[in-house]
Write an enzyme that holds these catalytic residues in place. Structure first.
Site, short mmCIF file in Angstrom:
data_model
loop_
_atom_site.label_atom_id
_atom_site.label_comp_id
_atom_site.label_asym_id
_atom_site.label_seq_id
_atom_site.Cartn_x
_atom_site.Cartn_y
_atom_site.Cartn_z
N CYS A 102 -5.53 4.42 -14.60
CA CYS A 102 -4.69 3.56 -15.46
C CYS A 102 -4.90 3.92 -16.92
O CYS A 102 -4.06 3.62 -17.76
CB CYS A 102 -5.03 2.10 -15.21
N GLU A 115 -3.67 -6.46 -14.25
CA GLU A 115 -4.03 -5.25 -15.00
C GLU A 115 -3.11 -4.16 -14.47
O GLU A 115 -3.24 -3.74 -13.31
CB GLU A 115 -5.49 -4.90 -14.77
N GLU A 142 4.91 4.85 -17.74
CA GLU A 142 3.82 5.53 -17.04
C GLU A 142 4.35 6.40 -15.91
O GLU A 142 5.18 5.97 -15.12
CB GLU A 142 2.86 4.48 -16.44
N GLY A 202 4.75 -4.02 -8.88
CA GLY A 202 4.10 -4.97 -7.97
C GLY A 202 3.55 -6.16 -8.73
O GLY A 202 3.72 -7.32 -8.33
N GLY A 203 2.90 -5.87 -9.85
CA GLY A 203 2.31 -6.95 -10.64
C GLY A 203 3.36 -7.89 -11.18
O GLY A 203 3.20 -9.11 -11.16
P1 NAP Z 1 0.51 -1.38 -6.20
O1 NAP Z 1 1.39 -0.56 -5.37
O2 NAP Z 1 1.14 -2.31 -7.17
O3 NAP Z 1 -0.42 -2.20 -5.16
C1 NAP Z 1 -1.42 -3.12 -5.58
C2 NAP Z 1 -1.47 -4.28 -4.58
O4 NAP Z 1 -0.34 -5.13 -4.76
C3 NAP Z 1 -1.44 -3.87 -3.11
O5 NAP Z 1 -2.23 -4.78 -2.39
C4 NAP Z 1 0.02 -4.04 -2.76
O6 NAP Z 1 0.24 -4.29 -1.39
C5 NAP Z 1 0.38 -5.27 -3.55
N1 NAP Z 1 1.80 -5.33 -3.90
C6 NAP Z 1 2.49 -4.41 -4.64
N2 NAP Z 1 3.77 -4.82 -4.79
C7 NAP Z 1 3.88 -6.00 -4.15
C8 NAP Z 1 4.96 -6.93 -3.95
N3 NAP Z 1 6.16 -6.68 -4.46
N4 NAP Z 1 4.74 -8.04 -3.22
C9 NAP Z 1 3.51 -8.27 -2.68
N5 NAP Z 1 2.45 -7.44 -2.84
C10 NAP Z 1 2.62 -6.32 -3.56
O7 NAP Z 1 -0.48 -0.48 -7.06
P2 NAP Z 1 -1.40 0.75 -6.56
O8 NAP Z 1 -0.57 1.89 -6.15
O9 NAP Z 1 -2.42 0.23 -5.62
O10 NAP Z 1 -2.20 1.17 -7.88
C11 NAP Z 1 -1.74 2.14 -8.79
C12 NAP Z 1 -1.29 1.47 -10.09
O11 NAP Z 1 -2.35 0.62 -10.55
C13 NAP Z 1 -1.01 2.41 -11.24
O12 NAP Z 1 0.16 2.00 -11.90
C14 NAP Z 1 -2.22 2.25 -12.16
O13 NAP Z 1 -1.98 2.54 -13.52
C15 NAP Z 1 -2.55 0.81 -11.94
N6 NAP Z 1 -3.96 0.53 -12.20
C16 NAP Z 1 -4.25 -0.31 -13.25
C17 NAP Z 1 -5.58 -0.57 -13.54
C18 NAP Z 1 -5.94 -1.47 -14.67
O14 NAP Z 1 -7.08 -1.89 -14.74
N7 NAP Z 1 -5.03 -1.79 -15.57
C19 NAP Z 1 -6.60 0.01 -12.77
C20 NAP Z 1 -6.25 0.83 -11.71
C21 NAP Z 1 -4.91 1.06 -11.44
P3 NAP Z 1 0.29 -3.12 -0.27
O15 NAP Z 1 -1.10 -3.02 0.23
O16 NAP Z 1 1.24 -3.65 0.71
O17 NAP Z 1 0.76 -1.87 -0.95
#
Ligand code: NAP
Length: 505
Positions: free
Chosen positions: A300, A263, A389, A243-244
């Site tokens: 994470c 992040e 991961e 997503g990022g």
């Molecule tokens: P995610 O699926 O990437 O979702 C994060 C946000 O991004 C959501 O609002 C999601 O929308 C949006 N999104 C994702 N893909 C997108 C795309 N292609 N286009 C537009 N918007 C998009 O992540 P998650 O499941 O919430 O979190 C889990 C991940 O976060 C794990 O990999 C974890 O390691 C990581 N994490 C990192 C940290 C850090 O500080 N480094 C902290 C916590 C978690 P929707 O609402 O539509 O899904």
């Protein structure tokens, strides 16, 4: 439950219903309907943020500090409701939600203290030298200024601390930047109640209404429109690599590219050095199993990989980890999609013929059971899929036959949020040889600890080289996080009457 979500978006102080809705999918408790976000709603929120920027960026640091504290107070005032809806939506236990709320309000208050002190402005001044030859030098003063409206995306695994009023929002508001949050579709009700707390604080403190908006998701177009909006000047994102990366690429492809502070995920390797392994393999294994399975492994900073010298101590380490994992029961994951992705990731690791499954628990639906695998350093170095991961309670032990193999693994690591050394005094030479390599790989290096649990303090770095984050010079936790939403401006020969208050010494 006293809080019943109405399901609307918050745009510049008004709750606005959309035409279509999506249903939340809580781990337990009732589902609710939420207005689906649209690019038009994003545009309204961002325009309001830009309208608010001039007034908000000119507020005093004291006024912004009081505003951040008011947000913290408003969140605490809704504490029981926040915990209830948060546990329903995420499946996380109430103790975890309460702890996370403490961290969230603590972050807001920490940023209030931080901006009051003013050191973050990094003000630098060079006096005029009117008599300098051959040319006079004008007076110059440099200070950090807020960059403009900021988009914030939270992650499913931290519905409070990395979400609506989490670290990114706190840092941006502290800097003087209005915020538009893209609501996470895994916790829309938690997002709504926190947004209501921010709205109440905006009103109490007389801040411009456009300083904060929340557009619920339910459609990926919302996030895409937000990062591509020409008035958005930076993005704070916490979430998955996929997503990022998708949103980062959109930011880079804009006519005016903007910084994307993503992040992302990490495997957070641990290196168990030989003397420590011999002396306390069982103790380290027990600690590892606890860190690996905390919150169903959905951190994470989860330490997914343990590198250890092959031999009897490694055998003891693997056996003790497997034993400790057997005591961990199946846990509910944040969403069905994350549970599916965990099982897919587990299968990806297990399908490598040179990887041995030590213990793999059964789980279905939204549940996860721990899994432990082991392999050789040669195989780990040969298969890049093993470096990725797996979000959940999965550990991979990598047995190295020599110090050279350990060094090769260290050198081959992708960017990490954390790297840990387990060592005794007798391991100091080995650790000292590894440290220069490891510090190029991670934002935080730990000794004899476990990386889950991130202190919110001045010295914290929660970031790292890609893919741990998209911006290796930044952190999303700790007071340095404010620098992401500031830009240095030099005022040359400018009369005091024109200078912003923070530029005046
Ligand atoms: P995610 O699926 O990437 O979702 C994060 C946000 O991004 C959501 O609002 C999601 O929308 C949006 N999104 C994702 N893909 C997108 C795309 N292609 N286009 C537009 N918007 C998009 O992540 P998650 O499941 O919430 O979190 C889990 C991940 O976060 C794990 O990999 C974890 O390691 C990581 N994490 C990192 C940290 C850090 O500080 N480094 C902290 C916590 C978690 P929707 O609402 O539509 O899904």
């Amino acid at each position: 439950m006293t809080f019943k979500p109405h399901g609307k978006h918050l745009i510049a102080g008004d709750w606005v219903a959309g035409e279509a809705t999506f249903d939340s999918a809580p781990a337990h408790g009732p589902s609710h309907a939420y207005s689906l976000g649209t690019p038009d709603l994003v545009d309204r929120a961002v325009e309001a943020a830009e309208d608010a920027f001039a007034a908000y960026s000119a507020t005093s640091r004291e006024d912004r500090a009081a505003f951040l504290e008011a947000i913290a107070d408003e969140i605490d005032a809704r504490g029981a409701d926040v915990t209830e809806i948060g546990t329903q939506e995420s499946g996380l236990p109430s103790g975890r939600l309460e702890g996370e709320r403490g961290r969230t309000v603590g972050q807001l208050r920490l940023f209030a203290d931080h901006i009051r002190k003013g050191a973050y402005l990094d003000r630098r001044e060079d006096a005029a030298q009117p008599d300098r030859a051959p040319a006079p030098r004008p007076a110059m003063v440099m200070v950090q200024r807020p960059i403009g409206p900021v988009a914030v995306f939270g992650a499913s695994n931290f519905p409070l601390a990395f979400s609506t009023a989490g670290g990114d929002t706190a840092a941006a508001l502290a800097a003087g930047c209005p915020v538009v949050v893209k609501g996470h579709s895994a916790h829309p009700g938690t997002g709504e109640i926190i947004a209501e707390a921010v709205r109440a604080a905006v009103e109490r403190c007389g801040m411009p209404k456009g300083v904060f908006s929340l557009i619920q998701g339910g459609d990926r177009k919302v996030g895409q429109a937000l990062v591509q909006h020409p008035l958005i000047k930076a993005v704070g994102f916490t979430g998955s690599l996929a997503g990022g990366r998708a949103l980062f690429d959109l930011c880079a492809a804009r006519p005016e590219p903007i910084p994307f502070f993503g992040e992302l995920g990490s495997v957070n390797p641990m290196f168990v050095l030989s003397h420590a392994a011999e002396a306390r393999a069982e103790e380290i294994a027990k600690g590892w199993a606890g860190s690996l399975t905390m919150g169903a492994g959905q951190f994470c900073t989860n330490p997914g990989i343990a590198v250890i010298s092959d031999g009897p101590a490694a055998d003891r380490f693997v056996a003790a980890t497997a034993e400790a994992l057997q005591d961990v029961s199946t846990q509910v994951m944040l969403t069905d999609g994350i549970a599916d992705a965990y099982r897919d990731g587990r299968a990806r690791v297990g399908e490598d013929a040179a990887v041995k499954a030590v213990t793999v628990g059964d789980s279905d639906g939204r549940n996860a059971a721990p899994a432990l695998f082991e392999t050789t350093a040669t195989q780990f170095l040969a298969n890049p899929a093993l470096h990725e991961e797996v979000f959940g309670p999965l550990g991979l032990v990598v047995r190295a036959r020599s110090a050279d193999e350990i060094e090769q693994i260290a050198r081959g690591l992708a960017g990490q949020l954390t790297v840990t050394l387990h060592m005794d005094d007798s391991d100091t030479d080995t650790a000292a040889a590894l440290r220069p390599t490891l510090e190029r790989k991670a934002g935080r290096l730990l000794v004899n600890g476990f990386p889950t649990g991130v202190e919110v303090v001045d010295s914290m770095v929660h970031g790292g080289p890609y893919p741990a984050s998209t911006n290796f010079g930044a952190t999303s936790v700790g007071t340095l996080a404010i620098r992401r939403f500031l830009r240095p401006v030099c005022y040359q020969n400018m009369p005091a009457a024109l200078l912003p208050e923070d530029a005046i010494g």
